[in-house]
Design an enzyme around this catalytic site. Structure first.
Site, PDB file in Angstrom:
ATOM      1  N   ARG A 114     -21.317 -34.536  12.492  1.00 21.47           N
ATOM      2  CA  ARG A 114     -20.387 -35.617  12.149  1.00 21.47           C
ATOM      3  C   ARG A 114     -19.093 -35.345  12.908  1.00 21.47           C
ATOM      4  O   ARG A 114     -18.850 -34.218  13.361  1.00 21.47           O
ATOM      5  CB  ARG A 114     -20.108 -35.619  10.645  1.00 21.47           C
ATOM      6  CG  ARG A 114     -21.309 -36.033   9.815  1.00 21.47           C
ATOM      7  CD  ARG A 114     -20.996 -35.947   8.327  1.00 21.47           C
ATOM      8  NE  ARG A 114     -19.945 -36.903   7.921  1.00 21.47           N
ATOM      9  CZ  ARG A 114     -19.413 -36.931   6.707  1.00 21.47           C
ATOM     10  NH1 ARG A 114     -19.806 -36.062   5.788  1.00 21.47           N
ATOM     11  NH2 ARG A 114     -18.472 -37.821   6.409  1.00 21.47           N
ATOM     12  N   HIS A 115     -18.268 -36.355  13.017  1.00 23.66           N
ATOM     13  CA  HIS A 115     -16.930 -36.147  13.584  1.00 23.66           C
ATOM     14  C   HIS A 115     -16.155 -35.178  12.691  1.00 23.66           C
ATOM     15  O   HIS A 115     -16.515 -34.966  11.515  1.00 23.66           O
ATOM     16  CB  HIS A 115     -16.208 -37.490  13.652  1.00 23.66           C
ATOM     17  CG  HIS A 115     -16.200 -38.203  12.327  1.00 23.66           C
ATOM     18  ND1 HIS A 115     -15.331 -37.874  11.315  1.00 23.66           N
ATOM     19  CD2 HIS A 115     -16.994 -39.184  11.845  1.00 23.66           C
ATOM     20  CE1 HIS A 115     -15.573 -38.634  10.271  1.00 23.66           C
ATOM     21  NE2 HIS A 115     -16.590 -39.434  10.554  1.00 23.66           N
ATOM     22  N   ASN A 123     -11.013 -39.834   5.762  1.00 22.54           N
ATOM     23  CA  ASN A 123     -11.745 -38.894   4.897  1.00 22.54           C
ATOM     24  C   ASN A 123     -10.790 -38.262   3.891  1.00 22.54           C
ATOM     25  O   ASN A 123     -11.119 -38.090   2.712  1.00 22.54           O
ATOM     26  CB  ASN A 123     -12.390 -37.764   5.709  1.00 22.54           C
ATOM     27  CG  ASN A 123     -13.541 -38.215   6.600  1.00 22.54           C
ATOM     28  OD1 ASN A 123     -13.812 -37.600   7.635  1.00 22.54           O
ATOM     29  ND2 ASN A 123     -14.210 -39.292   6.220  1.00 22.54           N
ATOM     30  N   ARG A 175     -12.726 -41.270  16.115  1.00 23.67           N
ATOM     31  CA  ARG A 175     -12.931 -39.946  15.510  1.00 23.67           C
ATOM     32  C   ARG A 175     -14.079 -39.160  16.151  1.00 23.67           C
ATOM     33  O   ARG A 175     -14.035 -37.930  16.179  1.00 23.67           O
ATOM     34  CB  ARG A 175     -13.069 -40.049  13.987  1.00 23.67           C
ATOM     35  CG  ARG A 175     -14.125 -41.024  13.464  1.00 23.67           C
ATOM     36  CD  ARG A 175     -13.862 -41.261  11.976  1.00 23.67           C
ATOM     37  NE  ARG A 175     -14.880 -42.055  11.285  1.00 23.67           N
ATOM     38  CZ  ARG A 175     -14.924 -43.386  11.273  1.00 23.67           C
ATOM     39  NH1 ARG A 175     -14.044 -44.086  11.965  1.00 23.67           N
ATOM     40  NH2 ARG A 175     -15.855 -44.020  10.574  1.00 23.67           N
ATOM     41  N   GLU A 228     -20.438 -46.084  12.765  1.00 15.29           N
ATOM     42  CA  GLU A 228     -20.773 -45.918  11.346  1.00 15.29           C
ATOM     43  C   GLU A 228     -21.268 -47.231  10.740  1.00 15.29           C
ATOM     44  O   GLU A 228     -20.932 -48.331  11.214  1.00 15.29           O
ATOM     45  CB  GLU A 228     -19.539 -45.407  10.582  1.00 15.29           C
ATOM     46  CG  GLU A 228     -19.725 -45.125   9.094  1.00 15.29           C
ATOM     47  CD  GLU A 228     -20.900 -44.200   8.745  1.00 15.29           C
ATOM     48  OE1 GLU A 228     -22.037 -44.445   9.233  1.00 15.29           O
ATOM     49  OE2 GLU A 228     -20.701 -43.258   7.962  1.00 15.29           O
ATOM     50  N   HIS A 236     -21.571 -40.343  12.678  1.00 11.96           N
ATOM     51  CA  HIS A 236     -21.004 -40.554  11.344  1.00 11.96           C
ATOM     52  C   HIS A 236     -22.052 -40.274  10.263  1.00 11.96           C
ATOM     53  O   HIS A 236     -23.248 -40.256  10.555  1.00 11.96           O
ATOM     54  CB  HIS A 236     -20.509 -42.002  11.232  1.00 11.96           C
ATOM     55  CG  HIS A 236     -19.596 -42.383  12.358  1.00 11.96           C
ATOM     56  ND1 HIS A 236     -18.234 -42.314  12.256  1.00 11.96           N
ATOM     57  CD2 HIS A 236     -19.856 -42.786  13.629  1.00 11.96           C
ATOM     58  CE1 HIS A 236     -17.682 -42.690  13.408  1.00 11.96           C
ATOM     59  NE2 HIS A 236     -18.652 -42.981  14.258  1.00 11.96           N
TER      60      HIS A 236
HETATM   61  O1  F6P Z   1     -16.809 -41.523   4.040  1.00 12.01           O
HETATM   62  C1  F6P Z   1     -17.230 -41.358   5.348  1.00 12.01           C
HETATM   63  C2  F6P Z   1     -18.262 -42.410   5.756  1.00 12.01           C
HETATM   64  O2  F6P Z   1     -18.657 -42.139   7.086  1.00 12.01           O
HETATM   65  C3  F6P Z   1     -17.786 -43.877   5.619  1.00 12.01           C
HETATM   66  O3  F6P Z   1     -17.081 -44.365   6.719  1.00 12.01           O
HETATM   67  C4  F6P Z   1     -19.102 -44.609   5.381  1.00 12.01           C
HETATM   68  O4  F6P Z   1     -18.919 -45.887   4.788  1.00 12.01           O
HETATM   69  C5  F6P Z   1     -19.812 -43.648   4.467  1.00 12.01           C
HETATM   70  O5  F6P Z   1     -19.432 -42.340   4.890  1.00 12.01           O
HETATM   71  C6  F6P Z   1     -21.314 -43.744   4.505  1.00 12.01           C
HETATM   72  O6  F6P Z   1     -21.832 -42.926   3.486  1.00 12.01           O
HETATM   73  P1  F6P Z   1     -22.404 -43.594   2.113  1.00 12.01           P
HETATM   74  O7  F6P Z   1     -23.498 -44.452   2.635  1.00 12.01           O
HETATM   75  O8  F6P Z   1     -22.874 -42.395   1.299  1.00 12.01           O
HETATM   76  O9  F6P Z   1     -21.340 -44.378   1.442  1.00 12.01           O
END
Ligand code: F6P
Ligand code: ATP
Length: 426
Positions: free
Chosen positions: A225-226, A232, A276, A296, A361
């Site tokens: 991941r970044h 975050n 990122r 992402e 991501h």
């Molecule tokens: O929180 C970091 C992230 O990369 C968000 O940008 C993204 O919406 C999320 O994680 C995805 O993870 P989940 O599907 O568990 O919400």
């Protein structure tokens, strides 16, 4: 199964593997199943060897001699059981692609299977793996055959000799596919030449395209991941924020971490178009490519919110996502399924390439990881993928080996368990 044009075709395909032992048939069959399953296409492999072992667990080469009538009878019985189970699966479990994994080296055996398929309106498609590279075959025997359940507890040298004799018995009767009216793909010497004949449906053409991209050169894939981002830190999802101070530290340490694992192997780094990932990969001294497909999961109207804000503003959506995270699509955004669909070209390209590192991501990494590790759709959106961790994947003959290398740089956790209240753990 959402979103695929071949659903409309309503086809059921029986893929019939063809080839001498140790030509990679089982490996190819299992890869096709993993690929199609990842794309939500119901696929299953029926390995005749497993059925044969129920009656004859440790056969010697003579068992496979065509003049051994008892051997012939037992082998035919095993093939019948596998086919029976496959048709049951087509009928009762909405199977779409069933793979009959056996040698199927004679025309008469193939004609018998063809008849059965035609009676049931199942499309037969043959995949033949032909290989005369003696070194590779010997390597295959030493790598996977001497440890096969057929030779359990036996001396590997003796097992290898017996396996070569088994192959000789098959060679006596082997007829390569040449029938012009059949649907087939013939892979010659691991795809250095590919012959395709009468490929009809879209799904068949996808399988062919996938096969054309496979190679068996040893290589690894690194995923990260970044580094920790400003979003975050505040628990916001999505966006295009910069790295935090700790995220920048991860970026600075990454070249050393990568070098320790990659050594002197050539490497290409793929990032998303978001800042990122590019900031994270900035110091890596390798060729870099940017892919929009690695961005992402798009959170649509929830982009820029925290999980807590989503829970209070859109409680129904929040609950619906927990209920079925793979299928849930953010209003104006994407679901995990949508991400898998856009990642398909990435997977295809990954199959073609050798050493690749991907900086991406959380959700995207889960989907890529799920492909390599065969993780189900129930589980993949809930996998924990911490920040500041390098994941090394090494595809092997059967399955992929994983190593996680943690950088010694703290980061927030962006992980929220199913049903958990929407608070970020520090
Ligand atoms: O929180 C970091 C992230 O990369 C968000 O940008 C993204 O919406 C999320 O994680 C995805 O993870 P989940 O599907 O568990 O919400
Ligand atoms: P059997 O008929 O005994 O089940 P098989 O043909 O299914 O044999 P596998 O067990 O799949 O053979 O053999 C695996 C080995 O074949 C692996 O080491 C893999 O790297 C290698 N391999 C994969 N693809 C090919 C190919 N197209 N040609 C030759 N070998 C291959």
């Amino acid at each position: 199964m959402g979103g695929y044009s071949f659903q409309a075709e309503n086809v059921q395909i029986c893929v019939i593997m063809v080839g001498l032992p140790a030509r990679g048939k089982s490996l190819i069959a299992q890869k096709i199943v993993r690929y199609l399953t990842w794309l939500s296409i119901r696929a299953k492999c029926f390995n005749v060897g497993n059925y044969r072992r129920l009656e004859t667990a440790h056969p010697t080469a003579e068992f496979f001699d065509v003049n051994n009538s008892e051997g012939e009878r037992l082998r035919k019985m095993a093939a019948e059981s596998a086919i029976r189970d496959m048709f049951r699966w087509f009928d009762h479990e909405q199977g779409v692609v069933g793979i009959l994994d056996a040698t199927n080296t004679t025309k008469s055996r193939r004609n018998w299977i063809l008849e059965l398929c035609r009676k049931r309106n199942v499309e037969p498609m043959f995949i033949e793996s032909w290989c005369d590279d003696e070194d590779l075959i010997m390597q295959n025997i030493m790598d996977v055959k001497t440890t096969s359940p057929d030779y359990i507890g036996q001396d590997p040298e003796r097992a290898a000799l017996d396996f070569r004799n088994r192959i000789r018995n098959y060679e006596k009767v082997y007829e390569t596919i040449s029938e012009r009216d059949l649907t087939y793909v013939k892979l010659i010497n691991v795809g250095s030449q590919v012959i395709i004949n009468r490929i009809q449906s879209y799904l068949e053409s996808r399988i062919v395209y996938y096969l054309m991209n496979l190679h068996i050169k040893p290589r690894c894939i690194w995923l990260s991941r970044h580094g920790e981002s400003a979003f975050n830190l505040t628990g916001k999802i999505g966006g295009d924020s910069d790295l935090s101070a700790r995220g920048r530290e991860y970026a600075r340490q990454l070249p050393q971490l990568v070098k320790m694992s990659v050594g002197d192997r050539p490497l290409t780094v793929w990032t998303s178009t978001l800042k990122r990932t590019q900031q994270t990969a900035k110091y890596l001294p390798y060729r870099q490519l940017t892919w929009k497909a690695l961005d992402e999961l798009d959170a649509g109207q929830c982009d820029g919110l925290t999980y807590e804000e989503i829970e209070s503003r859109y409680p129904d959506d929040f609950a619906a996502r927990d209920e079925n995270k793979y299928e849930y699509r953010y209003p104006g955004g994407e679901s995990y399924r949508d991400v898998v669909v856009r990642l398909e070209p990435i997977i295809m390209e990954l199959e073609r390439q050798e050493n690749i590192m991907i900086v991406t991501h959380q959700a995207v990494l889960r989907c890529i990881y799920a492909y390599f590790m065969n993780v189900s759709q129930d589980q993949s959106p809930w996998m924990e993928v911490p920040l500041h961790t390098l994941i090394k994947l090494e595809p092997k003959a059967y399955g992929t080996e994983v190593i996680r290398i943690k950088a010694d740089i703290p980061a927030v956790s962006t992980y929220r368990e199913k049903g958990q209240s929407a608070k970020i753990k520090k």
